[in-house]
Every structure is written in structure tokens, then in C-alpha cells.
Scaffold this active site. Structure first.
Site, mmCIF file in Angstrom:
data_model
loop_
_atom_site.group_PDB
_atom_site.id
_atom_site.type_symbol
_atom_site.label_atom_id
_atom_site.label_comp_id
_atom_site.label_asym_id
_atom_site.label_seq_id
_atom_site.Cartn_x
_atom_site.Cartn_y
_atom_site.Cartn_z
ATOM 1 N N GLU A 175 28.775 20.283 -27.352
ATOM 2 C CA GLU A 175 28.743 21.277 -26.273
ATOM 3 C C GLU A 175 30.153 21.572 -25.775
ATOM 4 O OE1 GLU A 175 25.577 20.499 -23.412
ATOM 5 O OE2 GLU A 175 24.094 20.759 -25.000
ATOM 6 N N GLU A 306 20.180 19.065 -30.732
ATOM 7 C CA GLU A 306 19.504 18.737 -29.463
ATOM 8 C C GLU A 306 18.415 19.768 -29.234
ATOM 9 O OE1 GLU A 306 21.876 17.829 -25.985
ATOM 10 O OE2 GLU A 306 23.415 16.880 -27.223
#
Ligand code: AHR
Length: 511
Positions: A175, A306
């Protein structure tokens, strides 16, 4: 209204569904590592070298193919040298992302690799780009995988491990647009090229490098990473300097500040959650189309490392620990995701549900008081789908009256399906998203003769049914006898709000 018909050409196998789409994720977050996987060698809980034996057994039973670690956001704050060497000498650090708790680094590189060995799973190590250095990442893979007497291999031996490990998967950051450094896509793309270059292949360890990718519908991020390949291939025909980009997408029914309750929801929220899960199809199509523009031969993988439900934490628990219950709704969120992953098997090479134990959409929950272990409804979907691992995807064309419902400004199909084949078997997955109505689906099976079938069903009376230590099998798979011969193949009864798998035995194919 006629029954929906699922047309399946059993003799037209498509791309392989990588077993790695059934991958998992374990972060230093709440009770995932500490209290989940790791109890320490002195614990009364049965363990091997500090790792909980019951958790390992549960995950081995679903053929866990890989495990991503140490994060998540934690990965970009993690400095691997803090987690090697004698445990009593390891420094204490702060887990600033998750509860601001003190991390004693008892679980580090050697413990993670031992866990993967116990699980029979491939390690997927997430390297630190956000607050680390190229040198730190380079030395970590040297430490793990180098065979000779290089400085890092020698340090590993000093810490008790002679043989190098195999580490097939390596994450370049996490991220990076958020907790992994708040970088711009262009900035990260350059860094990803640089860091990936120094993730070297030692002692014949081939590494699949995965650059931190987009969130949700951030197609610009994917495009920027794809552009940055230029040229796409290394000399050996693999994409370089990294081989895949990732994608993160979570299912929730409310805004970030109030994501919805795991167990207290009405029918509208049931459908909203499932329509948000079904949105994965659009994300894979559109990120895939963006990748196709730069890589029509699909040498770059898409890794959904994810995914899963993210609800409000259980009342009274630490908001930083992300503990949530897991109901039949979560199970159907998972089955709908898997249908999408199967349909996109030509591009989606791996996926990792968040997270394996005691965090978000977990496979298993462990009770901190009694140490009891509970298998969640989501676990059972993974168990029912092991037949899809490394099988060839089969296209499923849904025809006839496929019921839909208007949800969130769109039409949600209330039946989801996918299929695969391996040798003289096939596995068909069918989800009935309808909260109230049972449904019969006709399987129009073409191209090969079906000589036998068995079916399993996962359902429960209530939409929010879930398992606890007191009722561990409130939601558990059962043999399903609602399958009959039909002139086109078979017809399958789907109870309201259920997940059904039908395993087909096929007569040997004529060549
Ligand atoms: O899975 C929980 C968190 O969600 C991860 O640490 C992060 O990558 C994502 O935002």
C-alpha cells in the site's frame, strides 16, 4: 419462471487456477501472530517450537499454499534484523499501526520460516520500502536464501540455521499509496524498479517479485506500474524487474468510520455485502484490461494479496486489533470472490485473504481465555474448494432466468458459479445469494460423459449464523442430496443463502 441453466463444456479446459489464489496473510496485528499462530515454547497450548499445533493442523487440512508476512502496513515499519538472533536479546519496538502496542519481536524470520515448513506453505515475504532501504531488503533475501559463506548466510548460521530456505514470493512494499509511504504512483514505480533489482536470486532460488499495487479502482496506479516495465522482459522471457502487481480490495457495507457489524445486519446489508463482493469481477476485468494494454501476452501477474470483509470490531475489543466474527455471509463473500478469481485465472496468479487467524475475515478464531479453536464459515469454503487448486478453469455460461436484485444502483445476479476440471473429475461451485428463496439450477454438461457425482452444501437457518466454542458446527458443510439426473446433465437444488459444490466423475475422454 424457468430454472437458471449453467452451460459447461467439460472438454474445453481453460487456464490453470493457481492454488496460490487460495493463499493467506498473517500480519503482526492484534492476535493474528501473537496468541494466534505463536504461543511460545513454554505455553500450555500444544505447540511445536512455539507455534500452535491446532492452527497448523487446521490450515494443513485446507492445503494452505502460501502465507504472506509480516504485513500489511506493519511490513513497511518492520526491520528484519530486529527479529533474528537470541529472542531475549531482540529489541522491543512499537507497532504503531495496530494498537500502538509494544512488539517484542519474539516471532521473526526463523519463526516464520519454521511456520511455513510446518504448514507446507510457500513463504511470501513482504519487504519494507516505506521506511527501509534497498540494502536492508537485499540483505534480507541474502540472509534467507544464500548458501555459501556470504556475510548474511554466515549470520543466519550463527543464528542456528545452516541450510538456506526457499522464498519463492517477495513483496516490494505494501500500500505504497497509503501506510507504505504515501507515495505517488510515479514515485513508487521508480522505487519498485530499484528495490526489485536488488532482490537477488541466490543459490537457485527463483523469486517472483510483486510490486505493491492499487487499491480498489485506482486504475492509474496499475497503469503507472505497467508503463514502468519498459522494456517488459528480461533476457529469460520473464517480466522484469518485478513480475507482478498487486491489488487490495475489502468488502464493507458502510463508510470507513462505520463499516457495519459482522453479526448484526438486516437483509439489505446482506445483499449490499454480497454486491460489494461481486464487485471484484469488475475490478479484475478493468485492472486486467489495463494490464492487457501493456502486456497482451499476460506475462505480468495480478496478485490480490489483500481481500475479504472488514467489519467493525467486536464490541469491547481493541479497535486496533481488528477482531471480527465470521458468519454465513462471510462464507458467501468468499465463494463469490473465488468465482471471480477462477474466471480470471489467466491473469490472477495469487490471492491472499486477510487475515488467517483472529483478524478480519479469518479462517480460525482462538479464544484468549479458553484457547479453544473455532473454524469459521469462511474456512469451510476454502475446504470445499480444494479441488479447484491447480485445476483447469471451465467457463460457466449462466442462461435462462437468472434472478437478480437491484442493489446499490446495480443489478446483483443471485446465482454465482464457476467450475474447473482435473483428469477425470470436475468441480462445480454454486452460490445462491438469495436471502429467502431456494433455487434449482440445471447443469447443462457437455463434451464429456458424467458417470457419478457427490455434492456438499454449506448453509444455516440464519443469515448471521456463526461458529463459537459452544456451537462450533453451527455453520459446517454437509453432504447434499439435492442433485438429480436431468436430460441436460444434472439439476441441483440450492437452499436459500447457501454454497454448494458438486464433484463430477467423468468417463475417460475420447481423444
Ligand atoms: O489487513 C489490514 C490492513 O489493511 C493491512 O495492514 C493494510 O495493508 C490494509 O490497509
Amino acid at each position: 419462471m424457468s430454472s437458471p441453466v449453467a452451460v459447461i463444456d467439460l472438454d474445453l479446459p481453460g487456464p490453470t487456477i493457481s492454488r496460490h489464489v487460495y493463499g493467506h496473510f498473517a500480519e503482526h496485528l492484534g492476535r493474528c501472530i501473537y496468541g494466534g499462530f505463536w504461543v511460545g515454547e513454554d505455553s500450555d497450548v500444544p505447540n511445536v517450537g512455539g507455534i500452535r499445533s491446532d492452527v497448523v493442523a487446521a490450515l494443513r487440512a485446507i492445503n494452505i499454499p502460501n502465507l504472506r508476512w509480516p504485513g500489511g502496513c506493519f511490513a513497511d515499519d518492520y526491520h528484519w534484523r530486529d527479529g533474528v538472533g537470541p529472542r531475549e536479546a531482540r529489541p522491543r519496538t512499537v507497532n504503531s499501526h495496530w494498537g500502538d502496542v509494544v512488539e517484542d519481536n519474539a516471532f521473526g524470520t526463523h519463526e516464520f520460516m519454521a511456520l511455513c515448513e510446518l504448514l507446507g506453505a510457500d513463504p511470501y515475504v513482504s519487504g519494507n520500502v516505506g521506511s527501509g532501504s534497498v540494502r536492508e531488503m537485499s540483505e534480507w533475501i541474502e540472509y534467507l536464501t544464500r548458501a555459501d559463506d556470504s556475510p548474511m548466510a554466515a549470520l543466519r548460521r550463527e543464528h542456528g540455521r545452516d541450510e538456506p530456505w526457499k522464498v519463492p514470493f517477495w513483496g516490494i512494499g505494501n500500500e505504497a499509496w497509503g501506510c507504505g509511504g504515501n507515495l505517488r504512483a510515479e514515485q513508487f514505480a521508480s522505487l519498485a524498479r530499484q528495490y526489485a533489482t536488488y532482490v537477488r536470486e541466490h543459490a537457485g532460488n527463483e523469486v517472483y517479485r510483486i510490486a505493491a499495487g492499487a487499491s480498489d479502482h485506482d486504475y492509474h496506479w496499475t497503469e503507472t506500474l505497467m508503463r514502468s516495465f519498459d522494456p517488459l522482459e528480461s533476457g529469460d522471457g520473464r517480466a522484469a524487474p518485478f513480475q507482478a502487481v498487486s491489488l487490495h480490495y475489502y468488502t464493507m457495507t458502510g463508510p470507513w468510520s462505520d463499516k457495519g457489524s459482522a453479526t448484526r445486519f438486516d437483509t439489505d446489508e446482506w445483499y449490499l455485502a454480497l454486491s460489494r463482493a461481486a464487485h471484484m469481477e469488475e475490478l479484475l476485468t478493468r485492472h486486467g484490461a489495463m494490464m492487457d494494454r501493456y502486456d497482451p501476452r499476460k506475462r505480468v501477474g495480478l496478485v490480490v494479496d489483500e481481500w475479504g470483509t472488514w467489519w467493525n470490531v467486536e464490541p469491547g475489543t481493541d479497535p486496533g486489533f481488528l477482531l471480527q466474527q465470521n458468519t454465513l455471509r462471510d462464507a458467501l463473500v468468499a465463494s463469490v470472490h473465488f468465482d471471480a478469481f477462477h474466471r480470471h485465472a489467466d491473469r490472477v496468479v495469487m490471492a491472499n485473504i486477510a487475515q488467517t487467524v483472529n483478524v478480519l475475515q479469518a479462517m480460525v478464531l482462538t479464544d484468549p481465555e479458553t484457547d479453544a479453536l473455532v473454524l469459521t464459515p469462511t474456512y469451510h469454503v476454502f475446504a470445499m474448494n480444494t479441488g479447484h487448486h491447480d485445476a483447469a478453469a471451465l467457463a460457466v455460461h449462466l442462461r435462462g432466468d437468472v434472478p437478480t436484485r437491484e442493489v446499490d444502483g446495480g443489478e446483483l445476479p443471485l446465482v454465482s458459479a464457476s467450475a474447473s476440471t482435473r483428469g477425470d473429475t470436475a468441480l462445480v461451485s454454486l452460490t445462491n445469494l438469495d436471502a429467502d428463496a431456494a433455487r434449482t439450477v440445471v447443469l447443462d454438461l457437455r463434451g464429456r460423459d458424467v458417470v457419478g457425482h457427490t455434492a456438499r452444501v454449506l448453509t444455516a437457518p440464519a443469515l448471521n449464523a456463526h461458529n463459537t466454542a459452544a456451537t462450533p458446527d453451527a455453520v459446517a458443510p454437509a453432504l447434499h442430496d439435492g442433485v438429480r439426473a436431468h436430460k441436460r446433465g444434472l439439476e441441483v437444488d440450492l437452499p436459500a443463502h447457501s454454497y454448494v459444490t458438486v464433484r463430477l466423475e467423468l468417463a475417460p475422454a475420447d481423444d
